[in-house]
Design a protein around this motif. Structure first.
Motif, PDB file in Angstrom:
ATOM      1  N   THR A  14       0.735  -1.255   0.022  1.00  0.00           N
ATOM      2  CA  THR A  14      -0.123  -0.054  -0.120  1.00  0.00           C
ATOM      3  C   THR A  14       0.947   1.272  -0.103  1.00  0.00           C
ATOM      4  OG1 THR A  14      -1.721  -1.068   1.230  1.00  0.00           O
ATOM      5  CG2 THR A  14      -1.936   1.240   1.160  1.00  0.00           C
ATOM      6  N   SER A  15       1.885   1.282   0.523  1.00  0.00           N
ATOM      7  CA  SER A  15       2.950   2.378   0.810  1.00  0.00           C
ATOM      8  C   SER A  15       3.452   2.535  -0.672  1.00  0.00           C
ATOM      9  CB  SER A  15       4.056   2.101   1.843  1.00  0.00           C
ATOM     10  OG  SER A  15       3.376   2.137   3.039  1.00  0.00           O
ATOM     11  N   ALA A  16       3.895   1.533  -1.226  1.00  0.00           N
ATOM     12  CA  ALA A  16       4.332   1.904  -2.491  1.00  0.00           C
ATOM     13  C   ALA A  16       3.350   2.481  -3.507  1.00  0.00           C
ATOM     14  CB  ALA A  16       4.826   0.605  -3.023  1.00  0.00           C
ATOM     15  N   ILE A  17       2.124   1.926  -3.323  1.00  0.00           N
ATOM     16  CA  ILE A  17       1.315   2.516  -4.436  1.00  0.00           C
ATOM     17  C   ILE A  17       0.733   3.972  -4.030  1.00  0.00           C
ATOM     18  CG2 ILE A  17      -1.300   2.487  -5.030  1.00  0.00           C
ATOM     19  CD1 ILE A  17      -0.969  -0.616  -4.703  1.00  0.00           C
ATOM     20  N   ALA A  28      13.631  -3.915   0.650  1.00  0.00           N
ATOM     21  CA  ALA A  28      13.497  -2.433   0.771  1.00  0.00           C
ATOM     22  C   ALA A  28      11.930  -1.829   1.421  1.00  0.00           C
ATOM     23  CB  ALA A  28      13.715  -1.541  -0.709  1.00  0.00           C
ATOM     24  N   ASP A  29      11.818  -0.840   1.896  1.00  0.00           N
ATOM     25  CA  ASP A  29      10.680  -0.217   2.255  1.00  0.00           C
ATOM     26  C   ASP A  29       9.624  -0.038   0.919  1.00  0.00           C
ATOM     27  OD1 ASP A  29      11.228  -0.315   4.928  1.00  0.00           O
ATOM     28  OD2 ASP A  29      11.782   1.945   4.909  1.00  0.00           O
ATOM     29  N   GLY A  30       8.482  -0.360   1.098  1.00  0.00           N
ATOM     30  CA  GLY A  30       7.320  -0.164   0.143  1.00  0.00           C
ATOM     31  C   GLY A  30       7.383   1.178  -0.525  1.00  0.00           C
ATOM     32  N   SER A  31       7.790   2.362   0.414  1.00  0.00           N
ATOM     33  CA  SER A  31       7.677   3.759  -0.121  1.00  0.00           C
ATOM     34  C   SER A  31       9.038   3.991  -1.054  1.00  0.00           C
ATOM     35  CB  SER A  31       7.789   4.650   0.949  1.00  0.00           C
ATOM     36  OG  SER A  31       8.936   4.387   1.782  1.00  0.00           O
TER      37      SER A  31
END
Length: 466
Positions: free
Chosen positions: A120-123, A152-155
């Motif tokens: 969700t953070s990536a989106i 890696a973090d989604g963001s």
């Protein structure tokens, strides 16, 4: 008399709730037939039945505690995130709910198994930087794979993929090829894909600002960064030196000096069209090193101290061997997506990923069960001041509505039963339960995906072993 203990092994491929009832009834029937000859066995079997039921309740709580205040809060936070995402992307609630369902599916895929919140953070990052929800949705599986493969973090993954989109890399095949290229280069060098995910927006933006686009340009940039990283102390310093190097090519006076020495900075074909498009950075670095012999005194005529650091490793290699073969090595890596896919699948097989997957399943079920009653409670609260004979009555009625929604015994039983059924459905593995004659139950081992998870139901402690 010694305490008689019973050990039961339950196959989790079925439904825990249904099987616990089946085992309990079978043992009760057996106990009734044998009570006259063995009262101790009868008592132990009855205690085992109670222990299995108790284990079911406690194991349910261990998985996530669907009806707890924390779960309600998590669902509310998730609901707010998706509402805001829908507002940012200017899409309907129906579209957003479908996206949420797809995120849970991708996050729990056998070869991904990441926290749905990270996807969700990536989106969110992609939508914030590009406004292109469709691009994010199409590449959701690539997002999950990249998160699991790199750690890696989604963001951060969302940030670098947003830069891909700006470079015209939009199809799922191209995005995976770009990720795999940078991943394989990172394995050959020291600037990993995880590092690049965090720093990527800086370096990619700097490179694309000079006209470089497409998967090929990422290969060029990645090759240059790997060589630069070899001559600097960290990936952060490598990114800073790369930015300084590119700033030089935006300085008219310095470009004139380079061209006077025989270095063609911009693509001549594009210049004829009136466009200033930088030639591949790996080619420029090689030609500059060859022209100067890698001597810092000559490099300093054009480049500042920070930009010169970008040539440290290449200059040392040229002075040692008479060539800069490392740039070619990184340019020639073969990448078709298979390496990153393999890395993700391998990481998804760890015990930690298995537990993450349990958490994802619990979160998904909590959302499915609680989203609607939470909205009902929200509606009741929002309507608090809009109707009713008195403020006191309105407050009392609202509280009654909220309590009826979350606190009734019937609602609690429904949540518990549904959670038990869904949590175990399709869950491959084996659960070893030990129940003593007093009805104390403990799960000595849960085996899933070739990982052993030793748990104590009474304390909730877990120990995972591969």
């Amino acid at each position: 008399m010694a305490d008689l203990k019973t050990s039961v092994v339950i196959d989790l491929k079925g439904n825990l709730l249904r099987r616990s009832r089946q085992y309990t009834q079978s043992m009760v029937n057996f106990a009734q037939k044998s009570r006259s000859s063995n009262k101790l066995l009868s008592r132990s079997i009855a205690a085992t039945g109670r222990g299995i039921r108790r284990m079911g309740n406690q194991y349910t709580a261990l998985l996530g505690g669907v009806a707890t205040g924390a779960a309600v809060k998590n669902v509310m936070n998730l609901q707010e995130r998706f509402v805001r995402l829908g507002i940012q992307a200017n899409v309907s609630n129906e579209k957003v709910n479908g996206l949420k369902k797809r995120i849970f599916e991708v996050a729990s895929a056998p070869d991904i198994r990441v926290n749905a919140s990270q996807v969700t953070s990536a989106i969110e990052e992609i939508v914030e930087k590009t406004g292109d929800l469709e691009f994010a949705e199409k590449n959701m599986r690539n997002i999950g794979i990249a998160i699991q493969a790199t750690g890696a973090d989604g963001s951060a993954i969302g940030g670098i993929m947003a830069e891909f989109q700006k470079m015209g890399i939009t199809s799922t095949r191209e995005v995976m090829q770009a990720l795999d290229t940078l991943n394989v280069q990172g394995k050959e060098g020291a600037f990993t894909l995880q590092n690049l995910a965090a720093l990527g927006p800086r370096v990619v933006t700097a490179y694309t600002s000079l006209g470089r686009t497409g998967v090929g340009s990422l290969r060029e940039m990645g090759a240059a960064l790997q060589v630069i990283r070899q001559g600097t102390g960290s990936s952060e310093q490598a990114a800073t030196s790369f930015e300084a190097l590119l700033r030089t090519f935006g300085d008219k006076a310095k470009v004139a000096k380079l061209e006077a020495s025989g270095i063609q900075v911009f693509d001549p074909d594009e210049l004829k069209k009136g466009n200033e498009v930088l030639r591949p950075i790996n080619q420029l670095m090689k030609e500059i090193i060859e022209k100067t012999g890698g001597k810092k005194t000559l490099l300093s005529n054009v480049f500042d101290a920070e930009a010169i650091r970008a040539f440290n490793a290449a200059a040392a290699e040229f002075q040692r061997t008479g060539s800069v073969e490392s740039l070619e090595k990184f340019m020639n890596v073969q990448a078709n997506g298979s390496t990153t896919l393999r890395d993700a699948a391998r990481a998804a097989g760890t015990a930690n990923a298995a537990l993450t997957n349990l958490g994802t399943a619990a979160g998904r079920m909590a959302d499915e069960l609680l989203a609607e009653p939470i909205q009902m409670a929200a509606d009741a609260i929002n309507n608090l001041m809009n109707s009713g004979p008195s403020l006191q009555d309105r407050i009392g009625g609202t509280i009654d509505t909220v309590l009826a929604t979350f606190g009734s015994d019937a609602a609690q039983r429904r949540l518990d039963a549904h959670f038990k059924q869904q949590a175990m459905a399709g869950f491959n593995g084996q659960l070893d339960i030990k129940v003593d004659s007093e009805g104390r139950a403990s799960v000595t081992k849960m085996k899933t995906d070739n990982k052993n998870i030793n748990m104590d139901v009474d304390t909730g402690t877990q120990m995972v072993n591969p």
